[in-house]
Enzyme design. Structure first.
Site, PDB file in Angstrom:
ATOM      1  N   CYS A   1      58.836  32.467 -28.688  1.00 25.70           N
ATOM      2  CA  CYS A   1      59.197  31.156 -27.521  1.00 25.70           C
ATOM      3  C   CYS A   1      60.768  31.159 -28.265  1.00 25.70           C
ATOM      4  O   CYS A   1      60.672  31.277 -29.415  1.00 25.70           O
ATOM      5  CB  CYS A   1      58.303  31.316 -27.533  1.00 25.70           C
ATOM      6  SG  CYS A   1      58.829  29.212 -28.979  1.00 25.70           S
ATOM      7  N   GLU A   2      61.622  30.269 -27.880  1.00 28.44           N
ATOM      8  CA  GLU A   2      62.695  30.067 -27.433  1.00 28.44           C
ATOM      9  C   GLU A   2      63.143  28.259 -28.167  1.00 28.44           C
ATOM     10  O   GLU A   2      63.496  28.185 -28.319  1.00 28.44           O
ATOM     11  CB  GLU A   2      63.793  29.997 -26.630  1.00 28.44           C
ATOM     12  CG  GLU A   2      63.641  29.563 -25.562  1.00 28.44           C
ATOM     13  CD  GLU A   2      64.685  29.346 -24.469  1.00 28.44           C
ATOM     14  OE1 GLU A   2      64.857  29.127 -23.796  1.00 28.44           O
ATOM     15  OE2 GLU A   2      65.252  30.800 -24.157  1.00 28.44           O
ATOM     16  N   HIS A   3      61.563  27.485 -28.093  1.00 29.33           N
ATOM     17  CA  HIS A   3      61.555  26.397 -28.818  1.00 29.33           C
ATOM     18  C   HIS A   3      60.768  26.416 -29.515  1.00 29.33           C
ATOM     19  O   HIS A   3      61.558  25.881 -30.426  1.00 29.33           O
ATOM     20  CB  HIS A   3      60.464  25.657 -27.783  1.00 29.33           C
ATOM     21  CG  HIS A   3      60.957  25.865 -26.207  1.00 29.33           C
ATOM     22  ND1 HIS A   3      59.912  26.244 -24.932  1.00 29.33           N
ATOM     23  CD2 HIS A   3      62.427  25.602 -25.245  1.00 29.33           C
ATOM     24  CE1 HIS A   3      60.817  26.099 -23.711  1.00 29.33           C
ATOM     25  NE2 HIS A   3      61.655  26.468 -24.528  1.00 29.33           N
ATOM     26  N   HIS A   4      60.324  27.335 -30.929  1.00 26.55           N
ATOM     27  CA  HIS A   4      60.209  27.252 -32.046  1.00 26.55           C
ATOM     28  C   HIS A   4      59.805  28.113 -32.440  1.00 26.55           C
ATOM     29  O   HIS A   4      59.760  28.357 -33.644  1.00 26.55           O
ATOM     30  CB  HIS A   4      58.161  26.867 -31.200  1.00 26.55           C
ATOM     31  CG  HIS A   4      57.747  25.406 -31.129  1.00 26.55           C
ATOM     32  ND1 HIS A   4      57.371  25.497 -29.754  1.00 26.55           N
ATOM     33  CD2 HIS A   4      58.058  24.173 -32.164  1.00 26.55           C
ATOM     34  CE1 HIS A   4      56.811  24.325 -29.472  1.00 26.55           C
ATOM     35  NE2 HIS A   4      57.624  24.035 -30.922  1.00 26.55           N
TER      36      HIS A   4
ATOM     37  N   GLN B   1      58.407  32.573 -21.724  1.00 26.99           N
ATOM     38  CA  GLN B   1      57.435  33.801 -20.086  1.00 26.99           C
ATOM     39  C   GLN B   1      58.273  33.923 -19.178  1.00 26.99           C
ATOM     40  O   GLN B   1      58.102  34.713 -18.383  1.00 26.99           O
ATOM     41  CB  GLN B   1      56.259  33.461 -20.359  1.00 26.99           C
ATOM     42  CG  GLN B   1      55.694  34.406 -19.767  1.00 26.99           C
ATOM     43  CD  GLN B   1      53.690  34.120 -20.178  1.00 26.99           C
ATOM     44  OE1 GLN B   1      53.106  33.854 -20.902  1.00 26.99           O
ATOM     45  NE2 GLN B   1      53.003  34.802 -19.335  1.00 26.99           N
TER      46      GLN B   1
ATOM     47  N   HIS C   1      50.235  32.471 -26.256  1.00 27.14           N
ATOM     48  CA  HIS C   1      51.643  31.910 -27.707  1.00 27.14           C
ATOM     49  C   HIS C   1      50.736  31.336 -28.333  1.00 27.14           C
ATOM     50  O   HIS C   1      50.164  30.189 -27.967  1.00 27.14           O
ATOM     51  CB  HIS C   1      52.247  30.620 -25.999  1.00 27.14           C
ATOM     52  CG  HIS C   1      52.857  30.927 -25.278  1.00 27.14           C
ATOM     53  ND1 HIS C   1      54.715  31.902 -25.068  1.00 27.14           N
ATOM     54  CD2 HIS C   1      52.195  32.161 -24.286  1.00 27.14           C
ATOM     55  CE1 HIS C   1      54.670  32.507 -24.253  1.00 27.14           C
ATOM     56  NE2 HIS C   1      53.413  32.355 -23.369  1.00 27.14           N
TER      57      HIS C   1
ATOM     58  N   CYS D   1      52.810  29.567 -30.638  1.00 22.91           N
ATOM     59  CA  CYS D   1      53.410  28.313 -30.490  1.00 22.91           C
ATOM     60  C   CYS D   1      51.594  27.041 -29.879  1.00 22.91           C
ATOM     61  O   CYS D   1      52.381  25.925 -30.115  1.00 22.91           O
ATOM     62  CB  CYS D   1      54.522  27.602 -30.071  1.00 22.91           C
ATOM     63  SG  CYS D   1      54.232  28.384 -27.988  1.00 22.91           S
TER      64      CYS D   1
END
Length: 215
Positions: free
Chosen positions: A97-100, A138, A166, A168
């Site tokens: 994931c690009e956030h975490h 996603q 996920h 995260c």
């Protein structure tokens, strides 16, 4: 407005991508993170970790160096007039994931309705990997797969469903293990005709044992 496929170069240019650091700069960044979490990057067990992490990143994020066009550009015209949709389901994948920058993974299911030509079945699995091997959400990955097939193959319709878990969400934050996320994207005939969506979803959910067909 429908999402359109764009290349990695076009996408990163839109967001003002920074120049790529050198291998040594990347390894130095890993050493900094090791120190940040409270360990000593100079101790014996961690001496080679920066090199291993950089090598792992080259593999995990190789999708930035690969092109969907190169994967889908070879098609076959000998289909004996086949006009129904082609479905490849249960394509396993792993992404981050690009956030975490934490892993998420699961299965992708892809169907498309050809006009005159079809693409090799393994190419759809490779397409999933190209987009999975990047920093992703996603939702974005689902749209990118559908847009690439629609734009490159010029088909009558595309259906994509992704099911994933996920980390995260499962190993940090709310810590809800076993929770899964489902995303879908329909275009062309699949978007216009609800019956085609239903047929796609039914076939995705139907196993060989459920179908009554011989194994």
């Amino acid at each position: 407005m429908e999402a359109k496929f764009v290349s990695t170069k076009e996408r990163t240019a839109d967001h003002g991508a920074a120049p790529r650091p050198s291998r040594e700069e990347a390894m130095a960044a890993v050493r900094t993170l090791i120190a940040y979490v409270g360990d000593n990057p100079s101790r014996e067990g961690l001496l080679d970790t920066p090199k291993r992490v950089v090598e792992a990143y080259s593999e995990l994020y190789r999708g930035y160096r690969e092109s969907p066009v190169n994967v889908l550009n070879r098609t076959f015209g000998e289909t004996a007039g086949y006009k129904d949709f082609v479905l490849v389901k249960d394509i396993s994948f792993n992404s981050h994931c690009e956030h975490h920058m934490m892993p998420f993974g699961g299965r992708a299911h892809i169907a498309y309705i050809p006009i005159d030509r079809v693409v090799g079945l393994s190419k759809l699995a490779r397409l999933v990997d190209i987009f999975a091997r990047r920093l992703q959400t996603q939702e974005q990955m689902t749209s990118q797969i559908a847009a690439a097939i629609e734009d490159i193959l010029k088909v009558r319709g595309v259906a994509v469903m992704i099911e994933a878990e996920h980390t995260c969400m499962s190993v940090r934050g709310i810590k809800k293990q076993g929770a899964s996320t489902t995303t879908t994207k329909f275009s062309g005939v699949f978007q216009k005709e609800a019956s085609e969506q239903v047929r796609f979803m039914t076939l995705v959910r139907t196993t060989l044992a459920d179908s009554g067909l011989p194994r």
